[in-house]
Design a protein around this motif. Structure first.
Motif, mmCIF file in Angstrom:
data_model
loop_
_atom_site.group_PDB
_atom_site.id
_atom_site.type_symbol
_atom_site.label_atom_id
_atom_site.label_comp_id
_atom_site.label_asym_id
_atom_site.label_seq_id
_atom_site.Cartn_x
_atom_site.Cartn_y
_atom_site.Cartn_z
ATOM 1 N N THR A 196 0.826 -1.205 0.000
ATOM 2 C CA THR A 196 0.000 0.000 0.000
ATOM 3 C C THR A 196 0.861 1.256 0.000
ATOM 4 O O THR A 196 2.021 1.226 0.394
ATOM 5 N N HIS A 197 0.246 2.330 -0.480
ATOM 6 C CA HIS A 197 0.901 3.635 -0.365
ATOM 7 C C HIS A 197 0.269 4.449 0.758
ATOM 8 O O HIS A 197 0.574 5.624 0.906
ATOM 9 N N GLU A 198 -0.656 3.829 1.493
ATOM 10 C CA GLU A 198 -1.356 4.538 2.564
ATOM 11 C C GLU A 198 -0.501 4.524 3.832
ATOM 12 O O GLU A 198 -0.562 3.598 4.639
ATOM 13 N N MET A 199 0.295 5.555 4.001
ATOM 14 C CA MET A 199 1.231 5.553 5.121
ATOM 15 C C MET A 199 0.540 5.775 6.464
ATOM 16 O O MET A 199 1.042 5.363 7.498
ATOM 17 N N GLY A 200 -0.644 6.412 6.437
ATOM 18 C CA GLY A 200 -1.428 6.537 7.673
ATOM 19 C C GLY A 200 -1.802 5.155 8.184
ATOM 20 O O GLY A 200 -1.654 4.844 9.369
ATOM 21 N N PHE A 201 -2.249 4.305 7.268
ATOM 22 C CA PHE A 201 -2.582 2.919 7.624
ATOM 23 C C PHE A 201 -1.342 2.203 8.157
ATOM 24 O O PHE A 201 -1.396 1.522 9.179
ATOM 25 N N ALA A 202 -0.220 2.373 7.459
ATOM 26 C CA ALA A 202 1.011 1.697 7.885
ATOM 27 C C ALA A 202 1.396 2.120 9.306
ATOM 28 O O ALA A 202 1.755 1.289 10.138
ATOM 29 N N ARG A 203 1.273 3.402 9.585
ATOM 30 C CA ARG A 203 1.618 3.889 10.928
ATOM 31 C C ARG A 203 0.689 3.320 11.983
ATOM 32 O O ARG A 203 1.094 2.997 13.089
ATOM 33 N N ARG A 204 -0.595 3.202 11.638
ATOM 34 C CA ARG A 204 -1.578 2.735 12.624
ATOM 35 C C ARG A 204 -1.563 1.226 12.791
ATOM 36 O O ARG A 204 -1.707 0.708 13.892
ATOM 37 N N ALA A 205 -1.438 0.495 11.678
ATOM 38 C CA ALA A 205 -1.729 -0.942 11.727
ATOM 39 C C ALA A 205 -0.509 -1.843 11.543
ATOM 40 O O ALA A 205 -0.540 -3.006 11.959
ATOM 41 N N ALA A 206 0.561 -1.345 10.928
ATOM 42 C CA ALA A 206 1.683 -2.242 10.614
ATOM 43 C C ALA A 206 2.493 -2.554 11.867
ATOM 44 O O ALA A 206 2.698 -1.697 12.724
ATOM 45 N N ASP A 207 2.928 -3.795 11.956
ATOM 46 C CA ASP A 207 3.928 -4.141 12.964
ATOM 47 C C ASP A 207 5.313 -3.853 12.409
ATOM 48 O O ASP A 207 6.161 -3.301 13.089
ATOM 49 N N ARG A 208 5.517 -4.237 11.158
ATOM 50 C CA ARG A 208 6.799 -3.973 10.498
ATOM 51 C C ARG A 208 6.542 -3.443 9.100
ATOM 52 O O ARG A 208 5.502 -3.726 8.510
ATOM 53 N N VAL A 209 7.503 -2.713 8.586
ATOM 54 C CA VAL A 209 7.396 -2.175 7.229
ATOM 55 C C VAL A 209 8.650 -2.578 6.451
ATOM 56 O O VAL A 209 9.763 -2.545 6.981
ATOM 57 N N VAL A 210 8.405 -2.994 5.212
ATOM 58 C CA VAL A 210 9.487 -3.397 4.317
ATOM 59 C C VAL A 210 9.507 -2.423 3.149
ATOM 60 O O VAL A 210 8.456 -2.132 2.560
ATOM 61 N N PHE A 211 10.669 -1.921 2.812
ATOM 62 C CA PHE A 211 10.812 -1.035 1.660
ATOM 63 C C PHE A 211 11.519 -1.797 0.560
ATOM 64 O O PHE A 211 12.651 -2.248 0.733
ATOM 65 N N MET A 212 10.822 -1.980 -0.569
ATOM 66 C CA MET A 212 11.429 -2.685 -1.697
ATOM 67 C C MET A 212 11.939 -1.697 -2.727
ATOM 68 O O MET A 212 11.299 -0.682 -2.995
ATOM 69 N N ASP A 213 13.075 -2.021 -3.313
ATOM 70 C CA ASP A 213 13.618 -1.189 -4.375
ATOM 71 C C ASP A 213 14.337 -2.094 -5.361
ATOM 72 O O ASP A 213 15.148 -2.936 -4.948
#
Ligand SMILES: Nc1ncnc2c1ncn2[C@@H]1O[C@H](COP(=O)(O)OP(=O)(O)OP(=O)(O)O)[C@@H](O)[C@H]1O
Ligand SMILES: [Mg+2]
Length: 244
Positions: A196-213
């Protein structure tokens, strides 16, 4: 604890094009893992490989303690344990919301018709659409259709849910209701990988975040740390762009 799913050194090429170049990701039971990254970095391909919709070119995928990458003819059975929600819902247009949800449990799992429909009604309530059982997809807003699609995936009682940009095709005013349902599921302990690109959701709901490039994991961290000012420059720049 052993992760529910762990991919190691995952590779995927389309002809000469190397799309995944050795991806390591894992998700623990009950965890919400958010995957972000620029367009073309391989996020959708990763989900499709994890779900065995695409054969991989190398590496391992261990799911529920079993190496599934070479599952062959058993792939459909494994895929049933992994729910997938796409950008464009892909509901069956000729079926009501309730029948969209009850179809696979009846057809695939051989569940009793009445029991399946009762459970579908319960799932509709869970995604905050208790009154829409008879509505056809065309009679629902995008956000409502996507919530039916989520309920349809949940109906198979998957151990893992994969979401590929579930809100990016929606009108802005219906994005929130879909994210709300996803957050509630995460809080209830459903295991998910969410592109997702919804960073508000990521801040609220994610335990971990992965950045792919460029087909690899460039950075991964617990959500709080990911969004702190310790994030690497490349990540900070990407966040700056999408949150602008
Ligand atoms: N079936 C396919 N055949 C050939 N190339 C493909 C195929 N699917 C994806 N690709 C290529 O793989 C790369 C990664 O695509 P992918 O859809 O995984 O990226 P993404 O990170 O999901 O991007 P977006 O944010 O735009 O959805 C792209 O260069 C794409 O063109
Ligand atoms: Mg994609």
């Amino acid at each position: 604890m052993t992760p529910l799913l762990a991919a190691a050194g995952l590779r995927k090429s389309y002809g000469p094009l190397e799309v995944l170049r050795g991806v390591d990701v894992d998700v623990a039971r009950g965890e919400c893992l958010v995957v972000i990254g620029p367009s073309g970095s391989g996020k959708s391909t990763l989900l499709r490989c994890l779900n065995l919709l695409e054969p991989i070119s190398g590496g391992r995928i261990v799911f529920q303690g079993e190496d599934i990458a070479e599952a062959g003819r058993r792939a459909p059975e494994i895929r049933r344990r992994i729910g997938m929600v796409f950008q464009n819902f892909e509901l069956f247009r000729h079926l009501s919301a309730l029948d969209n949800i009850a179809l696979a449990p009846i057809r695939v799992k051989g569940e009793d018709r009445r029991a399946a429909r009762e459970r579908a009604q319960h799932l509709l309530a869970k995604v905050h659409l208790p009154d829409k059982s008879d509505a056809f997809p065309d009679e629902l807003s995008g956000g409502q259709q996507q919530r039916v699609a989520i309920a349809r995936a949940l109906a198979m009682e998957p151990a893992l849910m994969l979401y590929d940009e579930p809100t990016s095709a929606l009108d802005p005013e219906t994005v929130g209701e879909v994210l709300q349902v996803m957050q509630e599921l995460a809080e209830e302990g459903s295991t998910s990988i969410v592109v997702t690109h919804e960073m508000g959701f990521a801040r609220r709901a994610a335990d971990r975040v992965v950045f792919m490039d460029a087909g690899a994991v460039a950075h991964a961290a617990p959500a709080a740390r990911f969004f702190s000012n310790e994030a690497p420059e490349r990540v900070a720049r990407f966040l700056g762009k999408i949150e602008a």
